[in-house]
Enzyme design. Structure first.
Site, PDB file in Angstrom:
ATOM      1  N   TYR A 168      -4.358  -9.322   1.897  1.00  0.00           N
ATOM      2  CA  TYR A 168      -4.596  -7.929   2.313  1.00  0.00           C
ATOM      3  C   TYR A 168      -4.488  -7.853   3.829  1.00  0.00           C
ATOM      4  O   TYR A 168      -5.365  -8.338   4.551  1.00  0.00           O
ATOM      5  CB  TYR A 168      -5.976  -7.466   1.853  1.00  0.00           C
ATOM      6  CG  TYR A 168      -6.123  -7.427   0.349  1.00  0.00           C
ATOM      7  CD1 TYR A 168      -5.470  -6.451  -0.405  1.00  0.00           C
ATOM      8  CD2 TYR A 168      -6.905  -8.365  -0.319  1.00  0.00           C
ATOM      9  CE1 TYR A 168      -5.602  -6.412  -1.788  1.00  0.00           C
ATOM     10  CE2 TYR A 168      -7.039  -8.330  -1.699  1.00  0.00           C
ATOM     11  CZ  TYR A 168      -6.387  -7.355  -2.431  1.00  0.00           C
ATOM     12  OH  TYR A 168      -6.512  -7.318  -3.789  1.00  0.00           O
ATOM     13  N   TYR A 197       4.987  -9.081   7.369  1.00  0.00           N
ATOM     14  CA  TYR A 197       4.557  -7.704   7.602  1.00  0.00           C
ATOM     15  C   TYR A 197       4.721  -7.361   9.076  1.00  0.00           C
ATOM     16  O   TYR A 197       4.615  -8.234   9.940  1.00  0.00           O
ATOM     17  CB  TYR A 197       3.077  -7.526   7.236  1.00  0.00           C
ATOM     18  CG  TYR A 197       2.789  -7.712   5.773  1.00  0.00           C
ATOM     19  CD1 TYR A 197       2.855  -6.632   4.900  1.00  0.00           C
ATOM     20  CD2 TYR A 197       2.449  -8.967   5.264  1.00  0.00           C
ATOM     21  CE1 TYR A 197       2.587  -6.798   3.548  1.00  0.00           C
ATOM     22  CE2 TYR A 197       2.184  -9.138   3.917  1.00  0.00           C
ATOM     23  CZ  TYR A 197       2.257  -8.057   3.063  1.00  0.00           C
ATOM     24  OH  TYR A 197       1.994  -8.215   1.736  1.00  0.00           O
ATOM     25  N   ASP A 255       0.842  -1.190   0.000  1.00  0.00           N
ATOM     26  CA  ASP A 255       0.000   0.000   0.000  1.00  0.00           C
ATOM     27  C   ASP A 255       0.878   1.242   0.000  1.00  0.00           C
ATOM     28  O   ASP A 255       2.014   1.216   0.465  1.00  0.00           O
ATOM     29  CB  ASP A 255      -0.893   0.014   1.252  1.00  0.00           C
ATOM     30  CG  ASP A 255      -1.954  -1.082   1.180  1.00  0.00           C
ATOM     31  OD1 ASP A 255      -2.343  -1.451   0.054  1.00  0.00           O
ATOM     32  OD2 ASP A 255      -2.371  -1.567   2.245  1.00  0.00           O
TER      33      ASP A 255
END
Ligand SMILES: [Zn+2]
Length: 442
Positions: A406, A334, A265
């Site tokens: 996501y 992440y 993103d």
């Protein structure tokens, strides 16, 4: 000489006689009609040999009193060379031969030399080290070739286009010491031959492709410039603009674009391992730039932007597709900072770590991107989660999962469109406040 060879040669000579009685041909174009027989000769030499043998045949017939002056005259007129000089010897009459039916007698060694010199010049301007020659011939020339092929049943013929391509290519390699490359040339040079054998040359430089990795050390950096509907740039800089600014000058290129292995993103950083990317330098005038020089320019620019790009090596066009496609296969780690309006308890975090161990997650396209992406469901896997509490309402989590998952939606659940989610497991609303990509697996 074997009997078979003698038969082949006399057959070629007889057929050539028939053709030359009706059609003017230079040695090169005559030789090309019998290219399949090779005989270890170039088309030019083969044609000349055929004409010489034919002149011998005529001379023998003449000594036996079997020849016709009219035939010899036609052969001298259409064939020139030895046929004209033997006619001169016998009848004392000078003949000026007609020009070649196919090439107008323009396809000569000096023609090849001239074209290849010009091609070399163009290749030097492009700083090329490999090349490919393309040839386009006027359709009238092809029609004349086809005409002969059909009329005389010449299954052994090579096309003029092929010979031009080969001979010019050979000469260019010789003259400018460059390597022909049929699959991945630096520059394609196209020679267009008109029906009167005038020509023009155009060139198509291929892009330079370089593999590397990038790091985004700040947030709000897009991959490519993001222009809003009102025509303004939404973010001050993109990876592509960064790379373009650093490299356009040293490659003297029109444009630089990037192809990355997936993307994070805009508001996420890309730290740790960095992410693989391919840089495409379009229409460069300078190609022989060392990777070190390019890296130096990139490092220099990193002083002004929170972006780091490191290049590894030159690569090919196919790697651009490869790096994009395999992005989905690369697993990621992440780091995400999560806020909860309700107090977070230690058992919430234990639950998350236990639950998200090799867990399948179903995600419908996130609502935030539904406007530009089709609504569909995909299944991804979360392999492991580690959580550290930062304050009563904030915790930080490392998430090891499939590429393409996501992560923001994994945290808040996206109104039930991502199942299961962190929020669902702890039974509290959760908000991802900061996201970093820490690792893109090789
Ligand atoms: Zn010719």
């Amino acid at each position: 000489m074997s009997r078979e060879f003698t038969v082949i040669v006399s057959d070629i000579v007889e057929r050539s006689e028939k053709i030359l009685l009706e059609t003017p041909l230079c040695s090169r174009c005559l030789g090309r009609l019998f290219a399949k027989y090779g005989l270890g000769l170039s088309n030019q030499d083969r044609g000349l040999m055929i004409k010489t043998l034919l002149a011998l045949k005529i001379f023998t017939e003449y000594s036996r009193g079997e020849s016709s002056r009219r035939n010899h005259y036609m052969l001298a007129l259409n064939g020139g060379d030895q046929l004209a000089s033997s006619y001169m010897k016998i009848y004392g009459e000078e003949i000026s031969p007609l020009s070649c039916y196919i090439c107008g007698s323009k396809f000569t060694s000096s023609f090849i030399h001239e074209v290849s010199e010009k091609a070399c010049e163009i290749l030097r301007e492009h700083d090329a080290s490999s090349f490919l020659i393309g040839v386009v011939v006027d359709e009238e020339i092809s029609r004349r070739e086809l005409d002969l092929l059909v009329k005389y049943g010449l299954e052994s013929m090579e096309s003029i286009k092929r010979e031009l391509k080969r001979e010019i290519g050979k000469k260019v390699a010789e003259n400018c010491g460059l390597t022909p490359n049929f699959t991945n040339p630096d520059v394609v040079v196209v020679v267009k031959i008109e029906r009167d054998f005038t020509y023009s040359i155009t060139s198509e430089p291929n892009p330079v492709f370089i593999s590397g990795r990038y790091w985004k050390l700040g947030r709000n950096i897009s991959h490519v410039p993001w222009i809003t509907r009102s025509g303004f740039k939404k973010y001050p800089v993109s990876i592509q603009e960064f790379v373009g600014e650093a490299l356009r000058g040293i490659y003297q290129s029109e444009d630089v674009v990037i192809h990355a292995a997936g993307r994070e993103d805009v508001d996420a950083r890309m730290i740790g391992s960095g992410r693989p990317l391919i840089i495409e330098i379009k229409k460069p005038t300078k190609r022989s730039v060392g990777i070190e020089e390019a890296n130096k320019a990139l490092r220099e620019l990193s002083r002004r932007y929170p972006i780091v790009v490191e290049l590894f090596s030159k690569t090919t066009r196919s790697s651009k597709v490869f790096v994009k496609n395999e992005a989905k296969l690369r697993r990621k780690v992440y780091r995400v900072a999560v806020y909860s309006p309700e107090e977070i308890l230690p058992q919430d975090l234990v639950k998350l770590e236990e639950f998200f161990s090799n867990r399948e997650v179903k995600q419908r396209t996130p609502t935030r991107i539904l406007r530009r992406k089709k609504d569909r469901e995909k299944t991804k896997r979360v392999y492991a989660v580690r959580v550290v509490q930062v304050s009563q309402r904030v915790f930080e989590s490392l998430i090891y999962c499939d590429g393409g998952l996501y992560v923001k939606e994994l945290i808040h659940g996206d109104y039930g469109r991502t199942v299961p989610s962190f929020a669902e497991v702890v039974g509290k609303p959760l908000v991802p406040i900061e996201l970093d990509v820490v690792l893109v697996e090789d």
